[in-house]
Enzyme design. Structure first.
Site, PDB file in Angstrom:
ATOM      1  N   ASP A  70      37.184  27.153  39.351  1.00 50.44           N
ATOM      2  CA  ASP A  70      38.201  27.727  40.232  1.00 50.44           C
ATOM      3  C   ASP A  70      37.611  28.613  41.326  1.00 50.44           C
ATOM      4  OD1 ASP A  70      37.370  29.748  38.511  1.00 50.44           O
ATOM      5  OD2 ASP A  70      39.247  29.847  37.416  1.00 50.44           O
ATOM      6  N   ASN A  88      45.980  36.221  28.629  1.00 50.29           N
ATOM      7  CA  ASN A  88      47.250  35.516  28.420  1.00 50.29           C
ATOM      8  C   ASN A  88      47.031  34.048  28.032  1.00 50.29           C
ATOM      9  OD1 ASN A  88      46.341  34.398  30.804  1.00 50.29           O
ATOM     10  ND2 ASN A  88      48.045  35.118  32.083  1.00 50.29           N
ATOM     11  N   HIS A 113      45.016  31.885  29.646  1.00 51.30           N
ATOM     12  CA  HIS A 113      44.729  30.953  30.736  1.00 51.30           C
ATOM     13  C   HIS A 113      43.307  30.394  30.641  1.00 51.30           C
ATOM     14  CE1 HIS A 113      43.440  34.342  33.761  1.00 51.30           C
ATOM     15  NE2 HIS A 113      42.348  33.760  33.294  1.00 51.30           N
ATOM     16  N   GLU A 173      47.778  29.397  34.561  1.00 50.48           N
ATOM     17  CA  GLU A 173      48.522  30.464  33.912  1.00 50.48           C
ATOM     18  C   GLU A 173      49.529  29.893  32.910  1.00 50.48           C
ATOM     19  OE1 GLU A 173      47.357  33.253  34.259  1.00 50.48           O
ATOM     20  OE2 GLU A 173      47.136  33.988  36.301  1.00 50.48           O
TER      21      GLU A 173
HETATM   22  C1  GLP Z   1      39.209  34.642  35.149  1.00 47.27           C
HETATM   23  C2  GLP Z   1      38.700  33.218  35.423  1.00 47.27           C
HETATM   24  C3  GLP Z   1      38.584  32.440  34.155  1.00 47.27           C
HETATM   25  C4  GLP Z   1      37.911  33.323  33.133  1.00 47.27           C
HETATM   26  C5  GLP Z   1      38.835  34.410  32.710  1.00 47.27           C
HETATM   27  C6  GLP Z   1      38.209  35.427  31.770  1.00 47.27           C
HETATM   28  O1  GLP Z   1      40.431  34.914  35.703  1.00 47.27           O
HETATM   29  N1  GLP Z   1      39.464  32.462  36.350  1.00 47.27           N
HETATM   30  O2  GLP Z   1      37.885  31.242  34.390  1.00 47.27           O
HETATM   31  O3  GLP Z   1      37.602  32.570  32.001  1.00 47.27           O
HETATM   32  O4  GLP Z   1      39.435  35.015  33.820  1.00 47.27           O
HETATM   33  O5  GLP Z   1      37.431  36.356  32.438  1.00 47.27           O
HETATM   34  P1  GLP Z   1      36.490  37.383  31.725  1.00 47.27           P
HETATM   35  O6  GLP Z   1      35.392  36.584  31.146  1.00 47.27           O
HETATM   36  O7  GLP Z   1      36.024  38.305  32.790  1.00 47.27           O
HETATM   37  O8  GLP Z   1      37.294  38.038  30.664  1.00 47.27           O
END
Ligand code: GLP
Length: 252
Positions: free
Chosen positions: A67, A136, A138, A143
């Protein structure tokens, strides 16, 4: 779904890096699906550290990232393009044109989404997709409520996701409201999936993921239907699960 329980973030990162490096050793022209976020930073650090010792080459590897934010220039430190370069790509020998990250600052974002699906198809699909998980549930930026059949698309970020990611920006207002993400169908078409989960703040979503149903309000729950998913989770992330339940799922 195979669950590997590890002590902490370091052990998770080491194991994940090994799985990714093994994938490249077995298939030097592997297509790797990459993720961003704090969870995967340690994994990239291990890869960078071991890149030279392991006599590993990424010259034939291609990558596709999950993404990217919309409206953030690639050169800006908060873009996922910048993140990937700083954390991994600039230290390994992957050719620049083998790296694919959605362009969230283009003019025709809809065309960008379609083109991105085309890239993945032309590469022959993803061999190993690395994933983190949002609080959440995702995956990528899909989402809760996103239909399981979606392909690469534009999303409006949940306010809770903007809150969670505000730590990477100077102010909460700077956090983008939209992003481009691989869809859930795009992600689950990957031949293998590696999900990393670390920390107490991820314990509630891990409990829900493991004990709950497959439902669109928990996007990651779709992984339960995939034939080859490995979750590496640390003790903190699994702290809300009964030990027995972890054992049943653990084969490693
Ligand atoms: C972000 C990314 C995800 C990631 C998630 C967790 O929003 N788009 O691909 O896996 O959130 O992030 P973190 O590893 O910083 O908790």
């Amino acid at each position: 779904m195979k669950l590997v329980k590890v002590k902490d973030y370091q052990e998770m990162s080491k194991k994940a890096a090994q799985i990714i490096m093994d994938q490249v050793k077995t298939k030097p022209d592997a297509v790797l699906g990459m993720a961003t976020g704090e969870t995967v930073i340690g994994t990239y650090e291990y890869i960078v550290k071991n890149f030279k010792q392991e006599l590993l080459s990424f010259k034939q590897v291609s990558t596709v990232n999950l993404d990217e934010y919309i409206g953030v220039k690639r050169s800006h430190p908060t873009s996922y393009y910048y993140f990937m370069n700083e954390k991994l790509f600039k230290y390994i020998d992957i050719p620049h044109d083998h790296v694919h990250i959605p362009n969230g600052s283009g003019t025709d974002l809809q065309a960008e989404c379609e083109e991105y699906e085309g890239i993945i198809e032309r590469l022959g699909g993803v061999d190993l997709q690395l994933l983190g998980i949002g609080h959440n549930g995702h995956i990528g930026f899909n989402e809760p409520g996103t239909p399981f059949q979606t392909r690469t698309h534009i999303v409006k970020l949940a306010e809770s996701t903007r809150d969670a990611n505000a730590r990477f920006f100077k102010t909460r207002e700077e956090v983008p409201t939209h992003a481009i993400t691989m869809g859930i169908e795009t992600i689950t078409k990957s031949r293998k999936i590696l999900l990393l989960v670390s920390g107490k703040e991820k314990a509630p979503i891990m409990e829900r993921l493991i004990n709950g149903e497959v439902e669109e309000c928990v996007p990651a729950s779709i992984l339960k239907l995939h034939p080859s998913v490995t979750i590496i989770a640390d003790e903190d992330a699994l702290s809300m699960l009964e030990n027995d339940c972890v054992k049943v799922l653990t084969h490693d």
